[in-house]
Design a protein around this motif. Structure first.
Motif, PDB file in Angstrom:
ATOM      1  N   LYS A  47       0.907  -1.221  -0.003  1.00 41.46           N
ATOM      2  CA  LYS A  47      -0.171   0.062   0.117  1.00 41.46           C
ATOM      3  C   LYS A  47       1.048   1.255  -0.127  1.00 41.46           C
ATOM      4  O   LYS A  47       2.096   1.226   0.411  1.00 41.46           O
ATOM      5  CB  LYS A  47      -0.895  -0.020   1.056  1.00 41.46           C
ATOM      6  CG  LYS A  47      -1.896  -0.928   1.235  1.00 41.46           C
ATOM      7  CD  LYS A  47      -2.447  -1.148   2.535  1.00 41.46           C
ATOM      8  CE  LYS A  47      -3.393   0.265   2.860  1.00 41.46           C
ATOM      9  NZ  LYS A  47      -4.185  -0.177   4.347  1.00 41.46           N
ATOM     10  N   SER A 101       0.669   5.431   1.024  1.00 44.92           N
ATOM     11  CA  SER A 101       0.093   6.468   1.653  1.00 44.92           C
ATOM     12  C   SER A 101       0.549   7.890   1.147  1.00 44.92           C
ATOM     13  O   SER A 101       1.658   8.095   0.995  1.00 44.92           O
ATOM     14  CB  SER A 101      -0.044   6.666   3.160  1.00 44.92           C
ATOM     15  OG  SER A 101      -0.606   5.365   3.919  1.00 44.92           O
ATOM     16  N   LEU A 119      -9.415  12.371  -7.623  1.00 44.95           N
ATOM     17  CA  LEU A 119      -9.776  10.776  -7.442  1.00 44.95           C
ATOM     18  C   LEU A 119     -10.111  10.226  -8.898  1.00 44.95           C
ATOM     19  O   LEU A 119      -9.808   9.089  -9.239  1.00 44.95           O
ATOM     20  CB  LEU A 119     -11.057  10.844  -6.692  1.00 44.95           C
ATOM     21  CG  LEU A 119     -11.112  11.309  -5.369  1.00 44.95           C
ATOM     22  CD1 LEU A 119     -12.563  11.329  -4.739  1.00 44.95           C
ATOM     23  CD2 LEU A 119     -10.112  10.486  -4.412  1.00 44.95           C
ATOM     24  N   PHE A 157      -6.930   8.263 -10.364  1.00 44.09           N
ATOM     25  CA  PHE A 157      -6.751   7.089  -9.745  1.00 44.09           C
ATOM     26  C   PHE A 157      -7.484   6.126 -10.139  1.00 44.09           C
ATOM     27  O   PHE A 157      -7.523   4.882 -10.559  1.00 44.09           O
ATOM     28  CB  PHE A 157      -6.805   7.297  -8.257  1.00 44.09           C
ATOM     29  CG  PHE A 157      -5.640   7.854  -7.647  1.00 44.09           C
ATOM     30  CD1 PHE A 157      -4.373   7.061  -7.320  1.00 44.09           C
ATOM     31  CD2 PHE A 157      -5.368   9.110  -7.455  1.00 44.09           C
ATOM     32  CE1 PHE A 157      -3.316   7.745  -6.623  1.00 44.09           C
ATOM     33  CE2 PHE A 157      -4.452   9.905  -6.744  1.00 44.09           C
ATOM     34  CZ  PHE A 157      -3.256   9.234  -6.567  1.00 44.09           C
ATOM     35  N   ASN A 170      -6.915   1.008  -6.882  1.00 46.75           N
ATOM     36  CA  ASN A 170      -7.945   0.651  -6.000  1.00 46.75           C
ATOM     37  C   ASN A 170      -7.497   1.815  -4.712  1.00 46.75           C
ATOM     38  O   ASN A 170      -6.487   1.484  -3.873  1.00 46.75           O
ATOM     39  CB  ASN A 170      -7.954  -0.717  -5.511  1.00 46.75           C
ATOM     40  CG  ASN A 170      -9.152  -0.986  -4.413  1.00 46.75           C
ATOM     41  OD1 ASN A 170      -9.946  -0.216  -4.356  1.00 46.75           O
ATOM     42  ND2 ASN A 170      -9.005  -2.043  -3.742  1.00 46.75           N
ATOM     43  N   LEU A 171      -8.273   2.526  -4.180  1.00 47.00           N
ATOM     44  CA  LEU A 171      -8.368   3.468  -2.836  1.00 47.00           C
ATOM     45  C   LEU A 171      -8.863   2.330  -1.856  1.00 47.00           C
ATOM     46  O   LEU A 171      -9.995   2.169  -1.880  1.00 47.00           O
ATOM     47  CB  LEU A 171      -8.979   4.643  -3.179  1.00 47.00           C
ATOM     48  CG  LEU A 171      -8.525   5.324  -4.382  1.00 47.00           C
ATOM     49  CD1 LEU A 171      -9.457   6.743  -4.407  1.00 47.00           C
ATOM     50  CD2 LEU A 171      -7.196   5.661  -4.426  1.00 47.00           C
ATOM     51  N   THR A 172      -8.033   2.567  -0.832  1.00 48.42           N
ATOM     52  CA  THR A 172      -8.411   1.999   0.522  1.00 48.42           C
ATOM     53  C   THR A 172      -9.139   2.756   1.594  1.00 48.42           C
ATOM     54  O   THR A 172      -9.753   2.176   2.651  1.00 48.42           O
ATOM     55  CB  THR A 172      -7.391   0.809   1.103  1.00 48.42           C
ATOM     56  OG1 THR A 172      -6.263   1.631   1.195  1.00 48.42           O
ATOM     57  CG2 THR A 172      -7.166  -0.260  -0.114  1.00 48.42           C
ATOM     58  N   ILE A 226      -9.466   7.286   2.825  1.00 50.83           N
ATOM     59  CA  ILE A 226      -9.445   8.651   2.678  1.00 50.83           C
ATOM     60  C   ILE A 226      -9.741   9.252   3.800  1.00 50.83           C
ATOM     61  O   ILE A 226     -10.994   9.275   4.233  1.00 50.83           O
ATOM     62  CB  ILE A 226     -10.214   9.222   1.377  1.00 50.83           C
ATOM     63  CG1 ILE A 226      -9.753  10.750   1.127  1.00 50.83           C
ATOM     64  CG2 ILE A 226     -11.380   8.838   1.428  1.00 50.83           C
ATOM     65  CD1 ILE A 226     -10.117  11.171  -0.297  1.00 50.83           C
ATOM     66  N   MET A 262      -4.845   9.598   1.876  1.00 52.06           N
ATOM     67  CA  MET A 262      -5.266   8.844   1.161  1.00 52.06           C
ATOM     68  C   MET A 262      -4.315   7.630   1.184  1.00 52.06           C
ATOM     69  O   MET A 262      -3.073   7.732   0.854  1.00 52.06           O
ATOM     70  CB  MET A 262      -5.602   8.991  -0.221  1.00 52.06           C
ATOM     71  CG  MET A 262      -6.427   8.339  -1.128  1.00 52.06           C
ATOM     72  SD  MET A 262      -7.047   9.097  -2.680  1.00 52.06           S
ATOM     73  CE  MET A 262      -5.682   9.116  -3.525  1.00 52.06           C
ATOM     74  N   ASP A 263      -4.750   6.155   1.128  1.00 48.37           N
ATOM     75  CA  ASP A 263      -4.308   5.202   0.898  1.00 48.37           C
ATOM     76  C   ASP A 263      -4.644   4.559  -0.426  1.00 48.37           C
ATOM     77  O   ASP A 263      -6.015   4.023  -0.693  1.00 48.37           O
ATOM     78  CB  ASP A 263      -4.587   4.073   1.973  1.00 48.37           C
ATOM     79  CG  ASP A 263      -3.955   4.850   3.419  1.00 48.37           C
ATOM     80  OD1 ASP A 263      -2.989   5.585   3.217  1.00 48.37           O
ATOM     81  OD2 ASP A 263      -4.178   4.184   4.616  1.00 48.37           O
ATOM     82  N   PHE A 264      -3.767   3.759  -1.119  1.00 51.18           N
ATOM     83  CA  PHE A 264      -4.090   2.828  -2.101  1.00 51.18           C
ATOM     84  C   PHE A 264      -3.393   1.750  -2.295  1.00 51.18           C
ATOM     85  O   PHE A 264      -2.068   1.697  -1.862  1.00 51.18           O
ATOM     86  CB  PHE A 264      -4.217   3.620  -3.419  1.00 51.18           C
ATOM     87  CG  PHE A 264      -2.866   4.472  -3.794  1.00 51.18           C
ATOM     88  CD1 PHE A 264      -1.901   3.696  -4.676  1.00 51.18           C
ATOM     89  CD2 PHE A 264      -2.900   5.556  -3.449  1.00 51.18           C
ATOM     90  CE1 PHE A 264      -0.674   4.314  -4.824  1.00 51.18           C
ATOM     91  CE2 PHE A 264      -1.501   6.471  -3.716  1.00 51.18           C
ATOM     92  CZ  PHE A 264      -0.620   5.873  -4.361  1.00 51.18           C
TER      93      PHE A 264
END
Length: 287
Positions: A201, A203, A219, A222, A228-230, A232, A248-250
């Motif tokens: 992942k 951040s 957004l 991405f 894939n965003l996990t 926010i 934001m984590d992805f």
């Protein structure tokens, strides 16, 4: 790959302590956490790194980041979000001001017990972290009419206030959290992020101009690259009114080609964008 006779949990504990001992052979590894001893952050650190390393209890989450940044601690452990209460404000704010990197994450099951040295009916004050009160709000309101809730830095600090000795309290009520599947995600921070593992992942922290559609523009980038965003979260910038920082984590590592392309395009829609770290994705809940 374990086929017995020892269960997976036993082998995990053995491996963790072997790794912990190897850290000591290389040099003493010092890990800062939100103290005092016995806090959830302390437990998360021990479940991640074992008991053969040095642990440094610190007064607040900001100090965890500062001690890692200054090199006084090799790693720091801090809570970032909970499945019931959401984001941890102190950690989000520390990420804005610090230059440390996220190098790992830990998912830990959280259960809360009400502890006291008197009966349930005699309780007048209840000490804990604000996040814990949020996780137990329904139970507290249904159980107490008059008891006053008082916020402190950590759950372990609350126990220290309520009793002079570490084991001076007894459990009055067990598992008083409102949701059974109560999980907190902890970050492990260092001066460098981790190497890619293939299941990672990333951040990021960014801010946008105060105009319609600014966040949607970021957004959409991405979405375009099928990243894939996990998670926010947002926090006020504290510099200008009605401007926000977004966390934001992805899924993906920062050096992957499509991630680099997405970050370049996203920066065009941001006042600023920085990578907080890439790290192995936690998939198992410990504790």
């Amino acid at each position: 790959m374990n086929k017995g006779p020892l269960p997976d949990r036993c082998l995990t504990a053995i491996w963790r302590e072997m790794m912990s001992g190897s850290f000591v052979l290389e040099r003493p590894l010092r890990i800062g956490y939100l103290g005092p001893e016995g806090s959830f952050s302390h437990t998360a650190g021990m479940l991640k790194f074992g008991q053969s390393v040095e642990y440094e209890p610190l007064a607040d989450i900001r100090s965890v980041f500062d001690e890692v940044s200054k090199g006084h601690c090799d790693l720091g452990v801090a809570p970032i979000e909970n499945t019931t209460g959401g984001g941890v404000i102190e950690t989000l704010d520390a990420l804005v001001d610090s230059n440390v990197k996220i190098c790992s994450e830990v998912l830990m099951a959280i259960h809360h017990d009400l502890m006291a040295n008197c009966s349930l009916e005699e309780i007048e004050k209840i000490y804990s972290k604000p996040e814990v009160f949020a996780q137990c709000r329904n139970w507290l309101s249904a159980t107490f009419d008059q008891a006053r809730t008082i916020s402190v830095a950590s759950t372990a600090k609350a126990a220290q206030i309520a009793a002079a000795e570490l084991y001076g309290l007894r459990v009055v009520c067990e598992n008083v959290e409102d949701l059974a599947n109560n999980v907190t995600r902890f970050l492990v921070v260092a001066r460098d992020d981790a190497r890619p593992t293939g299941s990672d992942k990333t951040s990021i922290l960014f801010s946008t101009a105060h105009k319609a559609g600014a966040l949607a523009d970021v957004l959409d980038v991405f979405k375009k690259f099928e990243i894939n965003l996990t998670n926010i979260e947002s926090r006020p910038s504290r510099k200008r009114e009605w401007e926000y920082y977004f966390f934001m984590d992805f899924l993906g590592y920062r050096t992957e080609e499509k991630v680099q392309k997405a970050l370049r395009q996203a920066r065009k829609h941001c006042l600023q964008l920085s990578v907080l770290g890439s790290f192995p994705r936690a998939t198992e809940i410990i504790g």
